[in-house]
Design an enzyme around this catalytic site. Structure first.
Site, PDB file in Angstrom:
ATOM      1  N   HIS A 135       0.843  -1.204   0.000  1.00  0.00           N
ATOM      2  CA  HIS A 135       0.000   0.000   0.000  1.00  0.00           C
ATOM      3  C   HIS A 135       0.872   1.245   0.000  1.00  0.00           C
ATOM      4  CE1 HIS A 135      -3.752   2.192   0.542  1.00  0.00           C
ATOM      5  NE2 HIS A 135      -3.135   2.943   1.420  1.00  0.00           N
ATOM      6  N   GLU A 175      -5.103  -3.612   9.143  1.00  0.00           N
ATOM      7  CA  GLU A 175      -5.049  -2.907   7.863  1.00  0.00           C
ATOM      8  C   GLU A 175      -4.104  -1.697   7.891  1.00  0.00           C
ATOM      9  OE1 GLU A 175      -9.000  -2.047   6.564  1.00  0.00           O
ATOM     10  OE2 GLU A 175      -9.609  -4.155   6.563  1.00  0.00           O
ATOM     11  N   HIS A 177      -1.798   1.290   6.715  1.00  0.00           N
ATOM     12  CA  HIS A 177      -1.819   2.197   5.565  1.00  0.00           C
ATOM     13  C   HIS A 177      -0.463   2.891   5.448  1.00  0.00           C
ATOM     14  CE1 HIS A 177      -6.052   2.297   4.059  1.00  0.00           C
ATOM     15  NE2 HIS A 177      -6.234   1.659   5.197  1.00  0.00           N
ATOM     16  N   GLU A 192      -5.949   1.098   9.925  1.00  0.00           N
ATOM     17  CA  GLU A 192      -7.351   1.375   9.594  1.00  0.00           C
ATOM     18  C   GLU A 192      -8.252   1.309  10.826  1.00  0.00           C
ATOM     19  OE1 GLU A 192     -10.557   1.962   6.692  1.00  0.00           O
ATOM     20  OE2 GLU A 192      -8.386   2.247   6.632  1.00  0.00           O
TER      21      GLU A 192
END
Length: 206
Positions: A135, A175, A177, A192
């Site tokens: 990401h 999650e 980022h 996240e």
């Protein structure tokens, strides 16, 4: 400006360059490579790109230019401090390049969030791709390239030869980022789930 800009980076010396969604006259130079020129006159505060480019993240490069990702056009862009823009097609169609950072090897590293790959581009436009699920990407104080795997719940490092080291996060489905180096050699990543994670240096420093 369009109001949808995301990335911003310091230009070499005293100027801040910003990725925005504007169009500029285009001259093709070779297959997969485009060059644009800013209008002459006073230095502008923005440089137009094609409306379908989707510039996202921008970073200073080792060649005293600024490099940026074009998420919707699936290209990597380069802009000089004089406003000359070059664009390079990423080989994988629909790859969605997002994060980008200068590496210790004199190249730029970027994530391909729609194709589960990390890419490496030299300053002359040669691109190599490695299969991952990345990401964001950053480089620490020792020159190591770090990335987040948003869907894989991991952070990792990669070398120019494509070798990888990955670290699973303790909280499931967190999650990760964005990622950035912090004080003391640690890496910090935004999750996240509404939290920050700290990855301590390998030597165990607090």
């Amino acid at each position: 400006m369009s109001g949808e800009e995301i990335g911003i980076a310091a230009r070499p010396r005293r100027y801040a360059g910003r990725a925005d969604r504007r169009r500029r006259h285009r001259r093709g130079r070779r297959r997969g490579h485009r060059r644009r020129s800013a209008f002459p006159g006073e230095e502008p505060t923005s440089h137009r790109l094609g409306p379908a480019c989707g510039p996202t993240i921008i970073t200073p490069g080792p060649d005293r230019a600024l490099w940026f990702t074009e998420y919707r056009a699936h290209r990597i862009g380069r802009i000089t401090t004089d406003g000359v823009i070059d664009e390079f097609d990423v080989p994988t169609p629909g790859c969605g390049p997002f994060g980008i950072a200068a590496g210790p090897d004199g190249a730029l590293w970027f994530t391909e969030t729609a194709a589960d790959r990390i890419g490496r581009i030299t300053v002359d436009g040669h691109i190599t791709e490695f299969p991952l699920r990345p990401h964001a990407v950053t480089v620490d104080g020792d020159g190591t390239v770090w990335f987040t795997e948003w869907g894989g719940n991991r952070v990792g490092t990669t070398a120019p030869d494509g070798s990888l080291t990955v670290h699973g996060l303790p909280t499931p489905h967190s999650e990760p980022h964005g990622i950035a180096p912090g004080p003391g050699g640690a890496l910090w990543t935004a999750l996240e789930i509404g939290a920050l994670a700290r990855i301590a240096p390998a030597d165990g420093a607090p």
